[in-house]
Design an enzyme around this catalytic site. Structure first.
Site: not given
Ligand code: AP5
Ligand code: MG
Length: 225
Positions: A22, A136, A169, A180, A97
């Site tokens: 996203k 990431r 993160r 998640r 969400r």
């Protein structure tokens, strides 16, 4: 009168699980079409970094991969929609969400006399999500996002743009990604039906190269290359 691509104002939502791409695609859409990229995750992480009341409330939840309460994020977006930036066209990344968030957004858009043009929905298998998120790395200063294999920086662990040391993160461990994703399936995936009923849902390719996915977004939105 013909309009230039950059002038085209669209109000879009990106719907997809953690690691769906996203943020990657929203940055591209912002660069190509001048849309404002609004990521509730980025806003909350920035608040946590600055240690504001919002950040102190959100950080422990985010670090555990849990959702921040609806009232908190609804307040952020409702305020933003009242500001001048919202009139330039936007890509909402990570909001709404939950169904109460989607309903609050619909109401806020009516109040602001605005509407949505499309909800782009990414479907990506969990194994791909875990792989993308484990690799990431982000720049804490400018927000640039890399992947150690797919999109590595020129110098290992260093941001190409400003030379900052890249970070991972706190919610990017494989266990937290699975949690998640579980929450996504439970709370967010029902929004696909919500927007399909409103004729706004547009599925886009979730797997492929970032360029290939962007080409699919263009196709779905009817925007030529
Ligand atoms: P948020 O920051 O929104 O996280 P998320 O939804 O879990 O999504 P991610 O940012 O992890 O993934 P992404 O889809 O942006 O993928 P990216 O482009 O980076 O939210 C974080 C937390 O904030 C939530 O858990 C919650 O606590 C809170 N929060 C936020 N909004 C909320 C709300 N509305 N309500 C309640 N709580 C809220 O890509 C991932 C990686 O893959 C990158 O390394 C990238 O380089 C790579 N990559 C991207 N595309 C490709 C590709 N096509 N091929 C290969 N690699 C790719
Ligand atoms: Mg993101």
């Amino acid at each position: 009168m013909a309009r230039h691509m950059g002038e085209e104002r669209m109000n879009l939502i990106l719907l997809g699980p953690p690691g769906a791409g996203k943020g990657t695609q929203a940055k591209r859409m912002s660069a190509e079409w001048g849309l404002i990229h609004v990521s509730t995750g980025d806003i909350l992480r920035d608040a946590a970094k600055r240690g504001t009341a919002l950040g102190l409330q959100a950080k422990p939840l985010m670090d555990q991969g849990q959702l921040v309460p609806d009232a908190v994020v609804n307040g952020i977006i409702e305020e933003w929609l009242k500001g001048p930036e919202a009139r330039k066209g936007f890509v909402l990344d990570g909001f709404p969400r939950t169904l109460p968030q989607a309903e609050a957004l619909s109401q806020a858009l009516v109040t602001a006399k605005m509407s949505l043009d499309a909800v782009l929905s990414f479907d990506v298998p969990e194994a791909v999500l875990v792989d993308r998120i484990s690799g990431r790395r982000s720049c804490p200063a400018c927000g640039s996002v890399y992947h150690v294999v797919e999109r590595p920086p020129a110098r290992d662990g260093i941001c190409d743009k400003d030379g900052e040391a890249l970070i991972q993160r706190a919610d990017d461990t494989p266990e937290k990604v699975r949690e998640r994703n579980r929450l996504y399936e439970q709370k967010t995936a029902p929004l696909k039906a919500f927007y399909a009923e409103r004729h706004l849902l547009r599925p886009v390719a979730g797997v492929g190269t970032p360029d290939g996915i962007f080409a699919d977004i263009r196709r779905v939105l009817g925007k030529a290359a």
